[in-house]
Design an enzyme around this catalytic site. Structure first.
Site, PDB file in Angstrom:
ATOM      1  N   HIS A   1      -2.080 -43.946 -51.338  1.00 28.07           N
ATOM      2  CA  HIS A   1      -2.639 -45.212 -51.783  1.00 28.07           C
ATOM      3  C   HIS A   1      -2.769 -45.185 -53.298  1.00 28.07           C
ATOM      4  O   HIS A   1      -2.549 -44.180 -53.941  1.00 28.07           O
ATOM      5  CB  HIS A   1      -4.004 -45.445 -51.120  1.00 28.07           C
ATOM      6  CG  HIS A   1      -3.921 -45.430 -49.634  1.00 28.07           C
ATOM      7  ND1 HIS A   1      -3.420 -46.485 -48.910  1.00 28.07           N
ATOM      8  CD2 HIS A   1      -4.238 -44.479 -48.733  1.00 28.07           C
ATOM      9  CE1 HIS A   1      -3.442 -46.191 -47.628  1.00 28.07           C
ATOM     10  NE2 HIS A   1      -3.942 -44.985 -47.502  1.00 28.07           N
ATOM     11  N   HIS A   2      -3.159 -46.287 -53.855  1.00 28.09           N
ATOM     12  CA  HIS A   2      -3.290 -46.390 -55.300  1.00 28.09           C
ATOM     13  C   HIS A   2      -4.559 -45.686 -55.764  1.00 28.09           C
ATOM     14  O   HIS A   2      -5.649 -46.081 -55.373  1.00 28.09           O
ATOM     15  CB  HIS A   2      -3.345 -47.859 -55.720  1.00 28.09           C
ATOM     16  CG  HIS A   2      -2.181 -48.651 -55.240  1.00 28.09           C
ATOM     17  ND1 HIS A   2      -0.947 -48.566 -55.842  1.00 28.09           N
ATOM     18  CD2 HIS A   2      -2.044 -49.511 -54.226  1.00 28.09           C
ATOM     19  CE1 HIS A   2      -0.109 -49.360 -55.210  1.00 28.09           C
ATOM     20  NE2 HIS A   2      -0.745 -49.944 -54.224  1.00 28.09           N
ATOM     21  N   PRO A   3      -4.447 -44.664 -56.619  1.00 28.81           N
ATOM     22  CA  PRO A   3      -5.654 -44.035 -57.143  1.00 28.81           C
ATOM     23  C   PRO A   3      -6.438 -45.025 -58.007  1.00 28.81           C
ATOM     24  O   PRO A   3      -5.853 -45.837 -58.707  1.00 28.81           O
ATOM     25  CB  PRO A   3      -5.135 -42.887 -58.001  1.00 28.81           C
ATOM     26  CG  PRO A   3      -3.730 -42.673 -57.584  1.00 28.81           C
ATOM     27  CD  PRO A   3      -3.236 -44.004 -57.070  1.00 28.81           C
TER      28      PRO A   3
ATOM     29  N   ILE B   1      -5.952 -53.516 -54.009  1.00 30.68           N
ATOM     30  CA  ILE B   1      -6.332 -53.585 -55.417  1.00 30.68           C
ATOM     31  C   ILE B   1      -5.319 -54.310 -56.307  1.00 30.68           C
ATOM     32  O   ILE B   1      -5.538 -54.421 -57.513  1.00 30.68           O
ATOM     33  CB  ILE B   1      -6.617 -52.185 -55.989  1.00 30.68           C
ATOM     34  CG1 ILE B   1      -5.355 -51.323 -56.036  1.00 30.68           C
ATOM     35  CG2 ILE B   1      -7.717 -51.505 -55.226  1.00 30.68           C
ATOM     36  CD1 ILE B   1      -5.545 -50.011 -56.773  1.00 30.68           C
TER      37      ILE B   1
END
Length: 105
Positions: A33-35, A77
């Protein structure tokens, strides 16, 4: 439920102690996933970047991505990151927020 469970993989079958489990996780864990939230924005001394997205203590460097988010949002996000990018671009170019807008208050 026993018919539905899987056997351990050969890699995890060799993991027994807490130290081996920790080492296994460090070797195999990845981010899918997007940090976010690794360079928190804020006004306090613990924040990595200031409200203008400038890295504290490093002249001429800004962070303009999901890492400045103080916490994870409860949804995807993408929209937040686009907003951070747009705001960051305005800050770099020196574009002021129009007077009378909510953001100027």
């Amino acid at each position: 439920m026993d018919p539905y469970r899987l056997d351990e993989t050969p890699a995890t079958a060799r993991v027994g102690t807490d130290a081996e489990i920790d080492a296994f996780i460090r070797r195999t864990a990845i981010t899918a996933h997007h940090p976010a939230g690794t360079c928190r924005i804020g006004s306090d001394g613990a924040a990595v970047v200031d409200p203008a997205l400038r890295v504290r203590g490093v002249e001429g460097l800004r962070v303009i991505d999901a890492s400045v988010m103080p916490d994870l949002v409860s949804a995807h996000i993408n929209a937040c990151v686009i907003m951070i990018g747009e705001k960051g671009a305005d800050l770099v170019r020196g574009v002021a927020v129009p007077a009378g807008t909510a953001a100027a208050a």
